[in-house]
Design a protein around this motif. Structure first.
Motif, PDB file in Angstrom:
ATOM      1  N   ASN A   1      38.064  41.496  43.702  1.00 30.23           N
ATOM      2  CA  ASN A   1      38.288  41.486  42.386  1.00 30.23           C
ATOM      3  C   ASN A   1      37.668  40.366  41.436  1.00 30.23           C
ATOM      4  OD1 ASN A   1      39.738  43.298  43.858  1.00 30.23           O
ATOM      5  ND2 ASN A   1      41.265  43.627  42.307  1.00 30.23           N
TER       6      ASN A   1
ATOM      7  N   ASP B   1      37.667  34.535  45.141  1.00 31.48           N
ATOM      8  CA  ASP B   1      37.504  35.516  46.251  1.00 31.48           C
ATOM      9  C   ASP B   1      38.659  35.340  47.109  1.00 31.48           C
ATOM     10  OD1 ASP B   1      35.785  36.759  44.726  1.00 31.48           O
ATOM     11  OD2 ASP B   1      33.955  36.876  46.427  1.00 31.48           O
TER      12      ASP B   1
ATOM     13  N   ARG C   1      31.382  47.366  46.570  1.00 26.18           N
ATOM     14  CA  ARG C   1      30.400  47.741  45.587  1.00 26.18           C
ATOM     15  C   ARG C   1      29.184  47.020  45.841  1.00 26.18           C
ATOM     16  NH1 ARG C   1      33.858  45.347  40.740  1.00 26.18           N
ATOM     17  NH2 ARG C   1      34.340  43.711  42.217  1.00 26.18           N
TER      18      ARG C   1
ATOM     19  N   ASN D   1      29.250  42.289  42.619  1.00 27.80           N
ATOM     20  CA  ASN D   1      30.466  41.596  42.403  1.00 27.80           C
ATOM     21  C   ASN D   1      31.716  41.644  43.642  1.00 27.80           C
ATOM     22  OD1 ASN D   1      30.081  40.484  39.962  1.00 27.80           O
ATOM     23  ND2 ASN D   1      30.507  42.554  39.140  1.00 27.80           N
TER      24      ASN D   1
ATOM     25  N   PHE E   1      36.701  45.429  45.840  1.00 26.78           N
ATOM     26  CA  PHE E   1      37.493  45.303  45.006  1.00 26.78           C
ATOM     27  C   PHE E   1      38.775  46.083  45.417  1.00 26.78           C
ATOM     28  CE2 PHE E   1      40.052  46.666  41.040  1.00 26.78           C
ATOM     29  CZ  PHE E   1      39.884  45.813  40.156  1.00 26.78           C
TER      30      PHE E   1
ATOM     31  N   ASP F   1      44.782  47.315  39.676  1.00 26.69           N
ATOM     32  CA  ASP F   1      44.753  46.163  40.555  1.00 26.69           C
ATOM     33  C   ASP F   1      46.091  45.378  40.583  1.00 26.69           C
ATOM     34  OD1 ASP F   1      45.078  44.824  37.861  1.00 26.69           O
ATOM     35  OD2 ASP F   1      43.293  43.839  37.949  1.00 26.69           O
TER      36      ASP F   1
ATOM     37  N   LEU G   1      36.018  51.563  36.764  1.00 29.50           N
ATOM     38  CA  LEU G   1      34.710  51.044  37.795  1.00 29.50           C
ATOM     39  C   LEU G   1      33.786  52.290  37.797  1.00 29.50           C
ATOM     40  CD1 LEU G   1      36.573  49.577  41.023  1.00 29.50           C
ATOM     41  CD2 LEU G   1      35.818  48.395  38.959  1.00 29.50           C
TER      42      LEU G   1
END
Length: 549
Positions: free
Chosen positions: A100, A107, A130, A133, A136, A245, A253
């Motif tokens: 995230n 991270d 993903r 980035n 998640f 989250d 997303l």
């Protein structure tokens, strides 16, 4: 009694056998450690939810436990922790991958076990891979399909939407790299053709009209393809997924950026096993992402194998010809003695020196001369006057040349002179004797030299950093544009990939397991190449063993 035992040589047999056993155990242990640390990365670990309070504000942390360590009290005190409420001399802390990264500072984060008030592995926690980035973590709240919110059976719908988006993205990538890339390549060739005519004072109005006509057609095709490309990208962006989250906030997303989703806490052993092999296959077949800390290593595998095979094609004939001259033709004089000394010295030169030589001679002198003679229209952009896969292969060919020469010469020396004399007595010339009798019989020794050359060349990194290898190659040395094999291009290499990920990565913790995985893959590639060469050598040895006897 003891003297007789030593004189019999038995202690030395046990000593050498023990040394061999220790060496084998060390090698197998090293490979096992690399394999475990590297391959375990692809196993879907459980996602933990921690309720944390203490040295950090009260919060919920969701992520995977990556590592743990024991920290002395003095180290934590020096870092500013108030430990007056604890009597422990040591404290345990966990390294948590939280992902995230758009909403969390790091991270990875360290959490002291004394701060953990509760921990669990709740059902429904999703791991979302993903394209940008990183990962998640969170709970799937809803799926938005073409503007319509779906809350029931959303996992099955989500999987189908991800498959659709991945397929559209692959189609768009193929359209951009193949069709649009081919048109761009043709436009560049037309530009170079026009510049070549201008340099030769042959750019006539007729040729200008013809080039303009072709450019107009290509631009028209490019516009149509770009329209199709934008349409594919818009279709891929149609759907979204809403995730709650660890901040207890809902995040939307784009499914076009989602590559896969799984729920490790709800997976059975067989589900995890299937996911493991799927992730392992993606690691081998996909391109790298996120500064090489995610994705696959296929370009590096291709570059390593292609460069090694090209090196083998170059070094084998040169090494064999040099060995034949030294053993079959050259007389024993000062000149041949100097040649042998030079060959022996070449084997001991540091590899980085070969890289400097390759950069100075092959790239700047030879490549620059080729550009001046055959590609003046490309100036000032170099074609062959820049590091590339061909110069890397030539540099490593010179580096491994002494191994092939020595091995081939040893094979030639084992062939009895009576076989040569018999062939000559039957009327064959020396060239025919060499080509039909001597070289085939020496082929197992030639393959032995090639095996040693491949083993060394595949693991070399230092010279390649100067003559062709790069962190990220935009295209492979092989594609659909004429002449299909582009030896002037830069390439990726597994050895350099290990160095880059392990020591140049902006995200060290995320890169660490990939270093082990890539190292194990490099060893596997070298073993596969060697096994192939060994099988060829054994077949040649069986074929010509009757001649040796």
């Amino acid at each position: 009694m003891m003297k007789e035992w030593f004189r019999s040589g038995t202690p030395w047999i046990w000593l050498t056998g023990g040394a061999l056993s220790i060496s084998l155990i060390a090698v197998i242990g090293l490979l096992a450690m690399i394999a475990v640390k590297g391959l375990s990365y692809f196993w879907p670990a459980q996602v933990m939810q921690f309720e944390v309070e203490g040295f950090v504000p009260k919060q919920t942390v969701i992520g995977e436990v990556y590592d743990s360590e024991i920290v002395p009290r003095e180290q934590l005190s020096a870092a500013g922790y108030d430990l007056s409420a604890f009597n422990n001399a040591e404290f345990k802390r966990l390294l948590i991958k939280t992902g995230n990264r758009e909403y969390v500072d790091l991270d990875f984060r360290w959490i002291l076990t004394t701060d953990i008030k509760s921990q669990s592995t709740p059902s429904g926690l999703a791991v979302i891979e993903r394209s940008k980035n990183g990962y998640f973590y969170g709970y799937i709240s809803a799926v938005i399909k073409n503007g319509e919110t779906i809350t029931e059976n959303n996992q099955a719908v989500l999987n189908s939407l991800i498959e659709r988006a991945v397929a559209l993205n692959k189609q768009a990538h193929k359209l951009q790299s193949d069709d649009i890339g081919k048109i761009n390549y043709q436009l560049e060739q037309l530009r170079l053709t026009q510049k070549g005519y201008e340099l030769d004072n042959e750019f006539t109005p007729a040729r200008a009209a013809e080039i303009a006509k072709q450019q107009k057609q290509l631009y028209k095709q490019s516009q149509l393809l770009e329209t199709e490309l934008f349409a594919l990208r818009e279709q891929a962006k149609r759907d979204q997924v809403v995730v709650t989250d660890m901040r207890n906030e809902q995040v939307t997303l784009e499914i076009s950026e989602v590559l896969a989703i799984w729920f490790p806490n709800d997976m059975s052993v067989f589900d995890k096993l299937g996911h493991y092999f799927m992730q392992l296959g993606k690691f081998v077949s996909d391109d790298p992402r996120e500064a090489n800390t995610e994705g696959g290593v296929f370009p590096a595998i291709f570059g390593t194998v292609f460069m090694v095979m090209l090196m083998a094609v170059i070094v084998t004939p040169f090494g064999v010809v040099a060995a034949i001259y030294l053993h079959e033709y050259a007389t024993k004089n000062a000149f041949t003695k100097m040649i042998r000394i030079a060959v022996i010295n070449l084997a001991g030169v540091p590899s980085i020196v070969y890289g400097v030589f390759g950069l100075g001679f092959f790239v700047y002198v030879l490549g620059g001369s080729i550009d001046q003679l055959f590609y003046p229209e490309s100036s000032p952009t170099p074609v062959f006057g820049t590091p590339g896969v061909m110069w890397s292969a030539l540099t490593l060919a010179i580096l491994t040349l002494p191994v092939v020469i020595v091995s081939t010469e040893e094979g030639l020396s084992r062939i009895p002179s009576s076989i040569r004399d018999g062939s000559l007595a039957l009327g064959a010339t020396k060239i025919e004797t060499l080509w039909r009798i001597v070289i085939p019989m020496a082929s197992p020794a030639i393959m032995t030299g090639l095996i040693l050359a491949v083993a060394r060349a595949a693991g070399e990194v230092a010279p390649l950093m100067l003559v062709g290898v790069v962190k990220m190659a935009p295209s492979l040395p092989f594609d659909g544009n004429f002449p299909y094999i582009h030896l002037e291009r830069k390439f990726m290499h597994l050895g350099f990939h290990i160095y880059d990920v392990g020591f140049q990565s902006p995200n060290v913790e995320a890169a660490r397991p990939l270093v082990y995985a890539t190292a194990f893959l490099l060893v596997s590639v070298i073993i596969a190449l060697n096994i192939t060469a060994i099988r060829i050598r054994n077949r040649l040895r069986e074929k010509f063993i009757t001649l040796e006897h």
